[in-house]
Design an enzyme around this catalytic site. Structure first.
Site, mmCIF file in Angstrom:
data_model
loop_
_atom_site.group_PDB
_atom_site.id
_atom_site.type_symbol
_atom_site.label_atom_id
_atom_site.label_comp_id
_atom_site.label_asym_id
_atom_site.label_seq_id
_atom_site.Cartn_x
_atom_site.Cartn_y
_atom_site.Cartn_z
ATOM 1 N N GLU A 169 0.817 -1.219 0.000
ATOM 2 C CA GLU A 169 0.000 0.000 0.000
ATOM 3 C C GLU A 169 0.847 1.264 0.000
ATOM 4 O O GLU A 169 0.909 2.008 0.989
ATOM 5 C CB GLU A 169 -0.990 -0.021 1.167
ATOM 6 C CG GLU A 169 -1.979 -1.170 1.067
ATOM 7 C CD GLU A 169 -3.104 -1.110 2.080
ATOM 8 O OE1 GLU A 169 -3.058 -0.253 2.982
ATOM 9 O OE2 GLU A 169 -4.040 -1.918 1.966
ATOM 10 N N GLU A 357 -5.085 -8.645 -0.035
ATOM 11 C CA GLU A 357 -5.930 -8.306 1.117
ATOM 12 C C GLU A 357 -7.361 -8.139 0.649
ATOM 13 O O GLU A 357 -7.622 -7.548 -0.406
ATOM 14 C CB GLU A 357 -5.495 -6.990 1.789
ATOM 15 C CG GLU A 357 -4.249 -7.069 2.634
ATOM 16 C CD GLU A 357 -3.969 -5.758 3.365
ATOM 17 O OE1 GLU A 357 -4.925 -5.027 3.688
ATOM 18 O OE2 GLU A 357 -2.778 -5.468 3.598
#
Length: 450
Positions: A169, A357
């Site tokens: 991220e 995720e």
């Protein structure tokens, strides 16, 4: 048909995901150095809910063996976790902490002995504080710092780890940290944030190229958090607002990695506002070093509309009335499918995808009894794995799914409020209790062998 009766390709990775800072605890044990998140939570500056810390987290550092027994019981064949840079190099560079190497060797061996494939993330936000003192990701030297750290990891663990993720991220530790100022180091300077983002992408490409040169027989990629911004209407101003919103947030990184450029309208508007730093176009040759897979973290989509004077770029995120998870995250499995199709189109299907995720937390705190009977989590997982199943049947090359998360844990600035785990953790006693969703996931995995 029961909602878990979906057949996935042979060899599909059914995993769970965690991050070192969120679960390990032992924040200053066995030679571990201080990270920027350690400093952030100890500052008690009000950014973390209830000023909670991850000093103990869920004490995975001392309980990983029994935690992995639970994962084996569930039947997962993969586990995504991150290494704490500060356990291996307490100051980010310099002397190696052998106790940190020993710990992760034990973790990796414990997984393999249980038939669980390690999927290792090199960096999941917890930069060594000593490197932040040198400028952090805004310092171009971070490229060499990261490569040096990665080289140590490959040397010590690469004989057994065959799935690597460089960065998790990138948006969260660059734009959200240096631009919006929410994550540490909590700076509000969007031009600096772009520099950080660019340096991180170059660091990623550098490490991918280096790993390929080692011929260790594994695969390496990156985990991008992709939150598509959809125009709230067909009005051209809303359409353009959504394009700018995408380009100035999560898809800034995607465009660079996939297309070898930064989003055109993002560059234009940042140049007009005098916040676009000089970028060496030669760097894109490094940034676009081909990954063996693209990791995708997906939770929700958002809608954007044009509002003059709103924020930095004249757009506003607005609700569409969809069901909510985790506060204001709008449930959108159709948006998930659209994103997957976009990935296939943009990459011409040449880069496999792993969902690194995806998961659910309720919007509010619930008593343990309600949390264990988590039918809404099962519905969320069923919808999104159903999308994956459909996408695979339509020809998309999707190799695995890492459910966020294995265990309830410390959720960054939200502290111990949100519970994403399929295993409940009592934060007072640290007792683990499987939730109903863990049995649903177990049934899905067992169904693959029927």
């Amino acid at each position: 048909m029961k909602n878990y009766e979906m057949k996935f390709p042979k060899g599909f990775l059914f995993g769970t995901a965690t991050a070192a800072y969120q679960i390990e605890g032992a924040w200053n044990e066995d030679g571990k150095g201080e990270s920027i998140w350690d400093r952030h939570v100890h500052d008690a500056n009000g950014k973390v809910s209830r000023n909670e810390t991850a000093d103990v987290a869920i004490d995975h550092y001392h309980r990983f063996e029994s935690d992995f027994d639970i994962l084996k019981e569930i039947g997962t064949n993969a586990y995504r976790f991150s290494l704490a840079w500060t356990r291996i190099l307490p100051d980010g560079i310099g002397e190696i902490n052998q106790k940190g190497i020993d710990f992760y060797n034990k973790v990796i061996d414990a997984l393999i002995s249980r038939g669980i494939t390690p999927v290792v993330t090199l960096f999941h936000w917890d930069l060594p504080a000593s490197l932040q003192e040198k400028g952090g990701w805004a310092n171009p030297e971070c490229i060499n710092w990261f490569k040096n750290y990665a080289e140590i990891c490959f040397k010590n663990f690469g004989d057994r780890v065959k799935y690597w993720i460089t960065l998790n991220e990138t948006y969260a530790f660059t734009f959200f940290a240096y631009g919006a100022g929410f994550n540490p180091p909590c700076i509000k300077d969007f031009k600096m944030a772009i520099k950080c983002a660019h340096n991180a992408l170059v660091a990623h490409g550098t490490v991918v190229k280096f790993y390929h040169s080692l011929n260790q027989g594994g695969k390496i990629g990156i985990a991008l958090d992709l939150v598509p911004k959809l125009p709230i209407s067909d009005d051209p101003k809303d359409v353009e607002a959504a394009e700018i919103a995408n380009g100035t947030t999560h898809f800034f990184f995607y465009e660079a990695l996939i297309h070898g450029r930064y989003p055109e309208k993002m560059v234009k508007v940042c140049t007009e506002k005098h916040i676009m730093p000089e970028i060496n176009p030669e760097d894109f040759k490094i940034i676009t070093e081909k990954c063996d897979f693209l990791g995708v973290n997906f939770y929700y989509t958002q809608a954007a509309k044009y509002v003059e004077g709103a924020g930095r770029f004249d757009y506003q995120i607005t609700a569409r009335g969809l069901p909510l998870t985790m506060g204001d995250w709008e449930l959108d499995p159709d948006g998930f499918l659209a994103l997957l199709k976009k990935l296939k189109e943009d990459t011409r299907g040449e880069i496999p995808i792993i969902i690194t995720e995806n998961g659910f937390s309720p919007a509010d705190r619930r008593p343990k009894e309600q949390e264990l009977e988590d039918d809404n989590r099962i519905e969320y997982l069923s919808l999104h794995l159903g999308v994956l199943h459909k996408a695979i049947n339509e020809g998309l090359d999707i190799r695995g799914y890492m459910l966020w998360s294995a265990f309830d844990n410390f959720e960054w600035n939200c502290g111990f409020g949100p519970r994403f785990g399929i295993v409940h953790v009592d934060y007072d006693t640290l007792e683990r209790t499987r939730k109903k969703s863990s049995y649903w996931y177990q049934n899905l995995i067992e169904y693959q062998d029927k």
